[in-house]
Design an enzyme around this catalytic site. Structure first.
Site, PDB file in Angstrom:
ATOM      1  N   THR A 376       5.950  23.563   4.032  1.00  0.00           N
ATOM      2  CA  THR A 376       4.830  23.798   3.115  1.00  0.00           C
ATOM      3  C   THR A 376       5.251  23.516   1.667  1.00  0.00           C
ATOM      4  O   THR A 376       6.424  23.274   1.395  1.00  0.00           O
ATOM      5  CB  THR A 376       4.283  25.248   3.298  1.00  0.00           C
ATOM      6  OG1 THR A 376       4.026  25.459   4.686  1.00  0.00           O
ATOM      7  CG2 THR A 376       3.047  25.545   2.519  1.00  0.00           C
ATOM      8  N   SER A 448      -0.420  31.927   6.268  1.00  0.00           N
ATOM      9  CA  SER A 448       0.221  32.882   5.353  1.00  0.00           C
ATOM     10  C   SER A 448       0.199  32.366   3.906  1.00  0.00           C
ATOM     11  O   SER A 448       0.755  33.012   3.013  1.00  0.00           O
ATOM     12  CB  SER A 448       1.679  33.109   5.758  1.00  0.00           C
ATOM     13  OG  SER A 448       1.743  33.643   7.044  1.00  0.00           O
TER      14      SER A 448
HETATM   15  N1  GLY Z   1       1.649  26.708   8.240  1.00  0.00           N
HETATM   16  C1  GLY Z   1       2.038  27.770   7.431  1.00  0.00           C
HETATM   17  C2  GLY Z   1       0.918  28.672   7.084  1.00  0.00           C
HETATM   18  O1  GLY Z   1      -0.192  28.229   6.970  1.00  0.00           O
HETATM   19  O2  GLY Z   1       1.113  29.834   6.932  1.00  0.00           O
END
Ligand code: GLY
Length: 589
Positions: A376, A448
């Protein structure tokens, strides 16, 4: 310790002669009107920061810069986010104070089923929701960028996407983070031919400094710049995406792409110690958990606690909030979520009362180790009008599904792993869920990601970070630093610890807590996992509303950079180790 060289103060701009005088007048006027004395950008990659700066210089606002940065990160940080992924863009528009979360989260394909990752025995098939196109949700980033440009930006997409197109076409030098992430996903990248061709050299990790060009991605970005998001979700690119996915075992359809819609959602707002904290709403769990934790801390104040008591209290607060995540949270467009109850101070106070300062409360359930999130990306932007963006974007695991749809340059996400493949089963980050986060056609998977603003009469903070399940605890620690008045460099550089209910461990960054504190926590019954490596990559901005001063910092754990532009023609830009420069000749059209 934070690298002080990377912290930039608007007032350090060179001041000379008449120009000096004009600048002072401008700054004074800015302060008097309650506006920031400079634009500010913090991103995880110097070339993305530079792209944002170019767009601000071209007359764009923070929203245009956000489009440019998002698209550039898709090119230079392919392991973190991209056109084949999604994200949440938290916007504040200065002119009317509008605050909105642009939900560009991926959604499950319409052919998805609750048991699609289970074998005949009902067990989760290892890696089925991580590698390859069956793991991919329908991307939201292209739609979100077009939406932001159209409804909030000032510049056309052709302009705001031009830095990313240049970076994809002309290439960027491979850095150490790219090499580390590619190493982590090497096996899967080798498995899928178009990904292998785009991201590896003869099946190996490209050497440091080698220029990586992505002509197919440049063509896709150009098509979006010329025709908007329809170029991605309809027509030839859409057809190629669907054909490639289906040829390799995926279940996308043309209808999936055509039906994708961005959603504008009201952010979660919570008040804590005279501050207003604004963060991501469902389908991200970030804002809900932050609100719950802050409400518990209102009932059990941190003031005057010893350092170890403070850590114990924060861990117990994290444990309780993450437990509720697993039980109650999912896409509220599809399942009932008892949001009012979860966010109520009365509920938080009741939960806070169960905290025993002398003893850890065991998380009662089987516990297993999980991967540590490194994926991310996050960036923060503030412009001189006071418009701001906190955006956290993802393709989930590093390099997502490691699957590129041939002829598009688009690397697909593996965000389907953020669903609960089976009630109670852990995902890649050890996060569990139940029916609320079960897979259903068209549903958005629980996230998250926690792009966040912290506001008081005196200050505005913009922050966020990547890091899988640990994003929320990192943002909690960062925003507490902001509220307690610490400088921006401390929020991004501080030592971190994390607890997510299950596995029942405090994860501790190297050096974050001393031996004595760890011993004390163990005596209270905590299980400790001392990590070998650091985590997170926070990008933060602080604006002092009274003086106008803006400060910004990029996490020293990464290669990101922050920039202040007190005057567009005199950018004060720094970057961390790696010092990658925008290649000569890349200019706006
Ligand atoms: N893929 C990580 C999140 O959206 O928390």
């Amino acid at each position: 310790m934070p690298d002080r060289q990377r912290i930039h103060r608007a007032r350090k701009a060179p001041l000379r002669g008449l120009f000096v005088f004009c600048l002072i007048l401008v700054a004074a006027a800015a302060d008097a009107t309650g506006r920031p004395a400079s634009d500010a950008i913090a991103t995880a990659h110097p070339l993305a920061t530079e792209a944002g700066r170019l767009i601000l210089e071209a007359g764009g606002n923070a929203f245009d810069a956000a489009v440019a940065i998002s698209a550039s990160l898709a090119v230079v940080e392919p392991y973190g986010s991209g056109l084949g992924g999604g994200g949440f863009w938290l916007l504040h528009r200065a002119r009317d104070g509008r605050q909105v979360m642009i939900d560009g989260r991926e959604r499950a394909p319409l052919a998805a089923r609750a048991d699609m990752y289970l074998d005949a025995q009902g067990d989760v098939i290892p890696r089925a929701s991580i590698d390859g196109p069956l793991a991919a949700g329908i991307p939201g980033t292209p739609a979100a960028l077009a939406h932001i440009a159209r409804h909030y930006g000032r510049l056309p997409l052709e302009v705001s996407l031009s830095p990313a197109i240049g970076l994809a076409r002309e290439g960027f030098p491979i850095d150490a983070v790219y090499r580390r992430m590619a190493g982590f996903r090497l096996e899967a990248l080798r498995r899928f031919p178009a990904a292998r061709e785009q991201f590896l050299v003869d099946g190996e990790i490209p050497p440091l400094g080698q220029v990586l060009r992505q002509p197919a991605l440049a063509a896709t970005l150009t098509a979006i710049a010329e025709s908007g998001a329809a170029a991605f979700y309809h027509g030839e690119i859409g057809a190629r995406l669907v054909a490639a996915v289906r040829a390799s075992g995926g279940i996308w359809s043309a209808e999936d792409l055509q039906a994708y819609r961005v959603v504008e959602r009201a952010p979660i707002v919570v008040h804590y110690r005279n501050h207003r904290v604004v963060s991501a709403s469902l389908p991200s769990s970030g804002g809900v958990l932050l609100a719950q934790m802050l409400n518990m801390l209102s009932a059990r104040p941190l003031d005057e606690l010893s350092a170890v008591d403070r850590t114990h209290l924060l861990v117990e607060v994290m444990r309780r909030a993450y437990a509720d995540r697993a039980t109650y949270l999912g896409d509220s467009d599809y399942v009932p979520v008892p949001l009012a109850g979860l966010l109520s101070p009365a509920y938080a106070h009741r939960r806070a009362k169960t905290i025993d300062m002398a003893r850890a409360m065991p998380s009662v359930a089987p516990s297993e180790e999980a991967d540590e999130g490194r994926d991310t990306t996050h960036f923060s932007v503030l412009d001189r009008e006071g418009n701001r963006v906190a955006a956290t974007l993802s393709i989930n695991y590093p390099f997502g599904a490691c699957f590129v749809a041939a002829g598009t340059g688009v690397l697909l996400n593996d965000e389907m792993d953020d669903f609960s493949a089976k009630p109670g089963a852990a995902n890649a980050y050890g996060l569990r869920g139940n029916q609320a986060n079960a897979i259903a056609p068209g549903k958005r998977m629980l996230s998250s990601m926690s792009p966040t603003f912290v506001e008081s009469e005196q200050r505005v903070a913009i922050l966020g970070t990547p890091g899988g399940s640990r994003i929320i605890s990192m943002v909690l620690l960062g925003l507490l630093d902001a509220i307690e008045g610490r400088p921006v460099e401390d929020w991004v550089a501080r030592g971190r610890f994390h607890h997510q209910h299950l596995p029942d461990r405090i994860q501790i960054e190297p050096g974050a807590l001393g031996t004595e504190a760890i011993g004390d926590l163990e005596r209270r019954g905590h299980q400790i996992r001392q990590l070998d490596d650091t985590y997170g990559n926070m990008q933060a901005i602080l604006w002092d509303r009274r003086s106008g001063e803006v400060t910004t910092a990029s996490d020293p754990r990464g290669i990101g950079s922050s920039a202040l532009m007190p005057n567009s023609s005199v950018p004060a830009m720094r970057q961390s180790a790696g010092r990658i420069r925008l290649r000569a000749g890349r200019r706006l059209p």
